[in-house]
Design a protein around this motif. Structure first.
Motif, PDB file in Angstrom:
ATOM      1  N   HIS A  55       3.890   4.701  12.612  1.00 27.35           N
ATOM      2  CA  HIS A  55       4.045   4.639  11.151  1.00 27.35           C
ATOM      3  C   HIS A  55       4.948   5.805  10.767  1.00 27.35           C
ATOM      4  O   HIS A  55       4.504   6.946  10.695  1.00 27.35           O
ATOM      5  N   ARG A  98       0.852  -1.207   0.000  1.00 26.99           N
ATOM      6  CA  ARG A  98       0.000   0.000   0.000  1.00 26.99           C
ATOM      7  C   ARG A  98       0.881   1.250   0.000  1.00 26.99           C
ATOM      8  O   ARG A  98       1.046   1.891  -1.018  1.00 26.99           O
ATOM      9  N   ASP A  99       1.520   1.587   1.120  1.00 27.74           N
ATOM     10  CA  ASP A  99       2.340   2.810   1.157  1.00 27.74           C
ATOM     11  C   ASP A  99       3.568   2.643   0.266  1.00 27.74           C
ATOM     12  O   ASP A  99       3.993   3.574  -0.413  1.00 27.74           O
ATOM     13  N   HIS A 132       7.734   7.883   8.441  1.00 31.01           N
ATOM     14  CA  HIS A 132       8.360   8.103   7.128  1.00 31.01           C
ATOM     15  C   HIS A 132       9.807   8.541   7.336  1.00 31.01           C
ATOM     16  O   HIS A 132      10.192   8.984   8.417  1.00 31.01           O
ATOM     17  N   ASN A 148       9.488   4.539   3.822  1.00 36.05           N
ATOM     18  CA  ASN A 148       8.948   4.220   5.155  1.00 36.05           C
ATOM     19  C   ASN A 148      10.033   3.570   6.000  1.00 36.05           C
ATOM     20  O   ASN A 148      11.111   3.247   5.503  1.00 36.05           O
TER      21      ASN A 148
HETATM   22 ZN    ZN Z   1       2.496   6.620   5.173  1.00 38.92          ZN
END
Ligand code: ZN
Ligand code: KIV
Length: 531
Positions: free
Chosen positions: A220, A31-32, A222, A256
């Protein structure tokens, strides 16, 4: 595996979520990770990545954003159907339409999870959402309630959480938990946080949100400042028990938190970080290679854990030390991340039984008879050309064979004239829908001649975005692994090809991309008609 911790959490009594020292690994490569430009994967590739993540023991796999496109929806549904032990998450914005679509894609999963989010920082609320904080607060309650009515496992994220005002963050987190969120994920969406500040934010939530013990706290991060792993580990130190991450750290902008780095840090330093994960780290190298070839995103040579140099010792003084005792310069063993010592596999006299055994050792379970036979044939051809065949060669060759089994356009043969005297020419034979087709082209160099020949046999309007060559092993007889990225009408695909001959690998990669585009065209045609 790791020691038990007696630490208090954020200076508070231990919460329910942090009672255990087990840290859940939530992988968002599909997804990301896939959101980074040029990184697109097709359905079959997403299922392959999801299966290797499950085999690795990843707790939750975020498979996509179902409302984003029909392709994303189909991929989430297929991943949801394929996985047996990992939870499968689908992302949804804070609207009933998004959440319903996510649930539709997820509902066949053994363990489905809806992950819904809404921005909460002053900047995002004002500029992006153009909503007042009260409206945002109510939308969070409504969306989480709706998600929880569909699915027992709901994760909620305040987007741009690390830049959200603390009072408001505490209020929305408390409301989201009351509305039924079972995991609260705090994103550092723009990679702005630094470790002390980020762990203080998580401690603050533990101290001020009265019902925080009813949810698992997740992070989460980055990597815009290169701090995603450090921030995630700092948060675990004060009670977070889920880390969101991607293989090779892929993702938007600087990416990420890298799964392999955060998991190996926890495994290697239990004295400093007494927490465990369920990840079988010996699958890391294979997963990294798979994601890198599928996405066309190479791994930088000095990348921690999975870079080609991560376990290489060039300097004489280091080599000497490692030979005497590996621990002098190695804090983890190559085997712990699934790197078998570049061991010589077999030569041209090896039989299919030995090849089967090697595939099992390398973790290829059921490839199916056709794929095994084609891979074996290609291994024999390679062993004829290349004196030493290494594990890396077999991995590249098998991954390549699996990708090409259902191709409409197949490579047959190539003859190239290259060199400084010119003209450079390419004689190419392909099989297109079962028919043999041949042509000869010249070009400005051999690659240009080869790509022109492909275009003559398979006319198309796609443009070349990336052409990348990578040597699978050392030595002048190394196999070349080529990535070709094509773009057609806003759609991007990556093709991969491997061969001892760089130009043959280039043809295979180009054809792989063309085959993917033609599948995309077939799939999108009915939508285009109905639009
Ligand atoms: Zn993200
Ligand atoms: O970075 C982010 O904020 C996200 C959320 C959707 C969790 O990816």
């Amino acid at each position: 595996m790791n020691n038990k911790s007696n630490k208090s959490v954020g200076g508070m009594e231990k919460s329910l979520a942090s009672d255990s020292d087990h840290v859940r690994i939530f992988d968002t490569t599909l997804r990301d990770g896939e959101q980074s430009p040029g990184c697109s994967m097709n359905l079959e590739e997403k299922v392959r990545v999801a299966l290797i993540l499950e085999e690795m023991g990843v707790d939750i796999i975020e498979a996509g954003f179902p409302i984003a496109s029909n392709g994303d929806f189909d991929a989430v549904r297929e991943v949801a159907r394929a996985l047996k032990t990992s939870s499968v998450a689908g992302l949804a914005r804070a609207s009933n339409a998004d959440i319903d679509r996510a649930w539709e894609a997820l509902k066949d999963a053994v363990k489905p999870r809806i992950h819904t989010f809404l921005s909460t920082s002053p900047l995002h609320m004002r500029v992006k959402l153009q909503m007042e904080p009260e409206e945002v607060h109510q939308t969070i309650i409504d969306s989480v309630t709706h998600a929880r009515n569909l699915c027992p496992d709901v994760e909620w994220s305040p987007e741009d959480g690390s830049r959200t005002e603390h009072d408001f963050l505490c209020r929305v987190v408390e409301s989201a938990i009351r509305a039924g969120a079972t995991t609260i994920n705090i994103p550092d969406t723009v990679g702005y946080a630094v470790p002390e500040e980020f762990s203080a934010l998580i401690s603050m939530l533990y101290n001020r949100v009265p019902n925080i013990d009813k949810a698992v706290v997740s992070v989460h991060c980055h990597n815009d400042l290169g701090l995603a792993v450090a921030n995630s580990l700092a948060a675990v130190g004060v009670g977070a028990r889920q880390i969101e991450c991607t293989i090779n750290g892929i993702g938007e902008r600087a990416g990420n938190c890298a799964l392999e780095e955060v998991v190996m840090a926890l495994r290697t330093r239990p004295d400093a970080m007494p927490f465990s994960t369920s990840v079988d780290t010996t699958i890391i190298t294979r997963a990294s290679h798979l994601v890198s070839t599928i996405t066309g995103f190479p791994v930088q040579p000095n990348k921690a854990i999975v870079g080609a140099n991560a376990f290489a010792h060039e300097a004489g003084i280091h080599q000497d030390g490692v030979l005497k005792d590996a621990q002098t310069y190695e804090i983890m063993t190559p085997e712990s991340v699934g790197l078998t010592e570049s061991n010589l596999v077999m030569g041209k006299h090896s039989g299919s039984h030995a090849f089967h055994e090697k595939l099992k050792d390398l973790g290829y379970g059921d490839l199916g008879e056709n794929a095994i036979n084609s891979a074996f044939q290609r291994f024999k051809d390679l062993a004829d050309k290349k004196k030493d065949v290494f594990d890396e060669d077999i991995i590249a060759l098998v991954d390549d064979t699996i990708q090409h089994t259902s191709d409409r356009i197949k490579f047959v043969s190539l003859q190239v004239v290259a060199g400084s005297k010119g003209p450079q020419t390419a004689d190419l034979e392909l099989e297109i829908d079962g028919e043999l087709a041949k042509t000869k082209s010249d070009g400005n160099g051999p690659v240009d001649a080869v790509f022109k020949a492909i275009k003559a046999l398979c006319p198309h309007t796609a443009t070349l975005q990336l052409y990348q060559v990578h040597a699978v092993t050392g030595g002048t007889d190394a196999q070349a692994e080529v990535t070709v990225r094509l773009e057609e009408q806003g759609k991007t695909v990556n093709g991969q090809g491997t061969d001892a001959d760089t130009l043959v690998a280039s043809v295979r990669a180009y054809l792989h991309a063309l085959n993917k585009l033609s599948t995309k065209r077939e799939k999108t045609a009915p939508e285009a008609l109905s639009a």
